[in-house]
Write a protein that holds these residues in place. Structure first.
Motif, PDB file in Angstrom:
ATOM      1  N   LYS A  88     -32.952  34.956  19.485  1.00  0.00           N
ATOM      2  CA  LYS A  88     -31.655  34.369  19.814  1.00  0.00           C
ATOM      3  C   LYS A  88     -31.793  33.048  20.544  1.00  0.00           C
ATOM      4  O   LYS A  88     -30.868  32.214  20.546  1.00  0.00           O
ATOM      5  CB  LYS A  88     -30.826  35.346  20.644  1.00  0.00           C
ATOM      6  CG  LYS A  88     -31.421  35.650  22.021  1.00  0.00           C
ATOM      7  CD  LYS A  88     -30.541  36.609  22.791  1.00  0.00           C
ATOM      8  CE  LYS A  88     -31.103  36.893  24.196  1.00  0.00           C
ATOM      9  NZ  LYS A  88     -30.246  37.827  24.952  1.00  0.00           N
ATOM     10  N   GLU A  89     -32.953  32.803  21.172  1.00  0.00           N
ATOM     11  CA  GLU A  89     -33.172  31.555  21.910  1.00  0.00           C
ATOM     12  C   GLU A  89     -33.153  30.327  21.014  1.00  0.00           C
ATOM     13  O   GLU A  89     -33.060  29.205  21.509  1.00  0.00           O
ATOM     14  CB  GLU A  89     -34.518  31.623  22.654  1.00  0.00           C
ATOM     15  CG  GLU A  89     -34.519  32.517  23.878  1.00  0.00           C
ATOM     16  CD  GLU A  89     -34.686  33.979  23.530  1.00  0.00           C
ATOM     17  OE1 GLU A  89     -34.664  34.813  24.460  1.00  0.00           O
ATOM     18  OE2 GLU A  89     -34.840  34.308  22.333  1.00  0.00           O
ATOM     19  N   ILE A  90     -33.192  30.528  19.704  1.00  0.00           N
ATOM     20  CA  ILE A  90     -33.132  29.388  18.797  1.00  0.00           C
ATOM     21  C   ILE A  90     -31.840  28.605  18.990  1.00  0.00           C
ATOM     22  O   ILE A  90     -31.756  27.411  18.707  1.00  0.00           O
ATOM     23  CB  ILE A  90     -33.282  29.860  17.336  1.00  0.00           C
ATOM     24  CG1 ILE A  90     -33.631  28.675  16.435  1.00  0.00           C
ATOM     25  CG2 ILE A  90     -32.034  30.561  16.843  1.00  0.00           C
ATOM     26  CD1 ILE A  90     -34.010  29.073  15.033  1.00  0.00           C
ATOM     27  N   GLY A  91     -30.823  29.274  19.513  1.00  0.00           N
ATOM     28  CA  GLY A  91     -29.547  28.606  19.770  1.00  0.00           C
ATOM     29  C   GLY A  91     -29.596  27.606  20.913  1.00  0.00           C
ATOM     30  O   GLY A  91     -28.613  26.894  21.154  1.00  0.00           O
ATOM     31  N   GLU A  92     -30.734  27.543  21.623  1.00  0.00           N
ATOM     32  CA  GLU A  92     -30.883  26.590  22.722  1.00  0.00           C
ATOM     33  C   GLU A  92     -31.426  25.241  22.264  1.00  0.00           C
ATOM     34  O   GLU A  92     -31.468  24.289  23.044  1.00  0.00           O
ATOM     35  CB  GLU A  92     -31.817  27.180  23.798  1.00  0.00           C
ATOM     36  CG  GLU A  92     -31.350  28.508  24.373  1.00  0.00           C
ATOM     37  CD  GLU A  92     -30.004  28.393  25.059  1.00  0.00           C
ATOM     38  OE1 GLU A  92     -29.726  27.324  25.635  1.00  0.00           O
ATOM     39  OE2 GLU A  92     -29.228  29.371  24.999  1.00  0.00           O
ATOM     40  N   ILE A  93     -31.881  25.147  21.008  1.00  0.00           N
ATOM     41  CA  ILE A  93     -32.433  23.877  20.509  1.00  0.00           C
ATOM     42  C   ILE A  93     -31.264  23.016  20.057  1.00  0.00           C
ATOM     43  O   ILE A  93     -30.950  22.891  18.870  1.00  0.00           O
ATOM     44  CB  ILE A  93     -33.434  24.131  19.360  1.00  0.00           C
ATOM     45  CG1 ILE A  93     -34.467  25.183  19.777  1.00  0.00           C
ATOM     46  CG2 ILE A  93     -34.155  22.847  18.974  1.00  0.00           C
ATOM     47  CD1 ILE A  93     -35.427  25.574  18.677  1.00  0.00           C
ATOM     48  N   SER A  94     -30.610  22.397  20.992  1.00  0.00           N
ATOM     49  CA  SER A  94     -29.284  21.813  20.776  1.00  0.00           C
ATOM     50  C   SER A  94     -29.264  20.616  19.831  1.00  0.00           C
ATOM     51  O   SER A  94     -28.213  20.251  19.322  1.00  0.00           O
ATOM     52  CB  SER A  94     -28.663  21.417  22.116  1.00  0.00           C
ATOM     53  OG  SER A  94     -29.527  20.550  22.829  1.00  0.00           O
TER      54      SER A  94
END
Length: 493
Positions: A88-94
């Motif tokens: 889910k941390e992939i959503g932090e690569i803005s």
């Protein structure tokens, strides 16, 4: 004094920018390492040699960064055999614009957090083991241009919210086991759409009126203004659709819904001048092909209407598709004669109109349309099987394109002898003329077909001195072919 204060403020701003950039870069690195931690299968040992904190993440395999701020712009891990779940941390690569993880073994759900990536333009997740619904947060991806989640896995209803992304240029949901029907306003909301691929699903109902609207309005610059879309590919095969499309009045830019219980194809669908591929095979479309079919499709390269319920005559105007390379009309109920001008399709590679009720010119004793096809010098595949022609094979068969690899005319009631000219088709791989009324000897010229792999001559009245030897050769070919097919089927299990 004033200058010193100015330079001091400038230095502070520069320092703050560097601090923010550094923090954001650290977030990218943290997200990528979290992604790595969810990988459970790495047959190519990518993670063992790469993706470590000892080197800049911009140099990691599959990562591309922007030049200015060194932020991650692209993540491309296609065809690497990777397995695991999507963190889910992939959503932090803005700053991420491209997310490509196709042709791997990822499983589990697609994280909702991907919907936070406001700059994302491309998603390719096809051919994995992903399951569950497409996240509702995808509706926030306002810059998304391409979405490919084909071969997605579990059956699910098609989601209306995906079709509200007005920026989309390409959608591919092939072999996704989608059910339900297309949203009523799908094409009104997709003014830039160029490619739609939703074949091999379980959808049903109407192909909705907005499709006809899009196809028409994209060619009406004088009415609607400069068109944003150029629909190039429409592939809606292997469904249970019938037609209910819109016809647009170009004088006042209004539309009238055409509901047809007979499944008639409205002429409006054939007005998109840049269309290259129209694939509507394996549906339940009925009625006739409009006589004006070719008027608005000068760039059409493939017309695939096989396995439907179309009837009537094949319009001679089909020959006006000057760029047509593939024409598939098999498995319908077409009647009348095969248009003699079909030979005008000089770029034709594939022609299949078998399994119809077509006839030939009664004043000619040969299959006369074969003469016309001599002009199709690129022709490779020709299928005319299962039609009640009841005439003799033309000698002109041997004058077809030197590239012909397959000729099938089984169950056509073909009479007479096998012409010697068949031996001129030296690139033939498949020859099917079984279950006819052929007589005479099996010609020795068939031995010139050195590339032949499939030969069907059964259920005829053939005889002659070459029969014993040739029969052995024929049986060997069939046995070899069956063994190859069996081995291929074993590999696919």
């Amino acid at each position: 004094m004033g200058k010193n204060v100015f330079f001091m403020l400038l230095a502070i701003v520069y320092l703050l920018i560097n601090i923010v950039t550094s923090l954001n870069s650290s977030i990218d690195e943290y997200a990528l390492l979290a992604f790595k931690s969810q990988i459970t299968s790495d047959p190519n040992k990518i993670w063992a040699k790469n993706w470590s904190q000892g080197t800049s993440f911009c140099n990691w395999i599959g990562i591309s960064c922007g030049r200015r701020h060194q932020r991650v712009r692209g993540l491309n891990l296609a065809n690497m055999g990777l397995g695991g779940t999507i963190a889910k941390e992939i959503g932090e690569i803005s700053f991420l614009r491209s997310l490509i993880i196709s042709n791997n073994n990822f499983h589990g759900f697609i994280p909702n957090e991907i919907g936070k990536l406001s700059q994302l333009q491309e998603i390719e997740m096809q051919n994995n083991g992903l399951s569950g619904s497409i996240p509702p947060t995808f509706e926030f991806l306002e810059n998304l241009l391409k979405l490919n989640i084909s071969n997605y896995g579990l059956p699910r209803d098609i989601r209306n919210r995906i079709f509200n992304l007005t920026s989309l240029i390409e959608i591919s949901f092939r072999s996704d086991r989608l059910s339900g029907s297309l949203p009523m306003d799908i094409f009104f909301n997709l003014p830039k759409l160029e490619r739609l691929r939703i074949s091999r699903n379980q959808m049903s109902g109407n192909i909705h009126p907005s499709l006809g609207s899009l196809l028409v309005t994209n060619t009406m610059e004088e009415v609607i203004g400069e068109s944003e879309a150029t629909l190039v590919v429409v592939s809606i095969t292997h469904q249970y659709f019938w037609y209910s499309l819109i016809c647009v009045d170009k004088h006042n830019n209004t539309g009238t819904i055409m509901h047809s219980n007979s499944g008639q194809i409205p002429e409006s669908i054939f007005n998109l001048s840049m269309l290259q591929i129209l694939s509507l095979s394996d549906n339940s479309i009925s009625s006739n092909i409009p006589s004006s079919i070719s008027n608005g499709l000068p760039n059409l390269e493939r017309l695939l209407l096989g396995d439907n319920q179309l009837s009537g005559k094949i319009p001679p105007s089909v020959s006006n598709f000057s760029k047509l390379a593939k024409l598939d009309l098999h498995g319908n109920s077409f009647s009348g004669q095969v248009p003699m001008n079909i030979g005008n399709l000089h770029n034709l590679h594939f022609l299949h109109f078998g399994f119809n009720q077509l006839t030939k010119n009664p004043s000619v004793i040969e299959l006369d349309f074969l003469i016309s096809l001599q002009n199709c010098r690129q022709l490779m595949i020709l299928g005319i099987e299962n039609k009640p022609f009841h005439e003799i094979l033309a000698k002109s068969l041997g004058n077809l394109s030197e590239y012909v690899e397959s000729f099938t005319a089984d169950y056509c009631g073909v009479k007479g002898i096998i012409p010697n000219e068949v031996g001129n088709m030296t690139n033939l791989i498949e020859l099917g003329i079984g279950s006819n009324e052929l007589i005479g000897t099996i010609r020795d010229t068939l031995s010139q077909l050195r590339k032949l792999q499939k030969l069907r001559l059964g259920v005829n009245k053939l005889r002659g001195q070459y029969l014993p030897t040739f029969a052995i050769w024929y049986i060997c070919i069939i046995l070899i072919w069956e063994i190859i097919s069996f081995l291929n089927s074993c590999q696919s299990v």
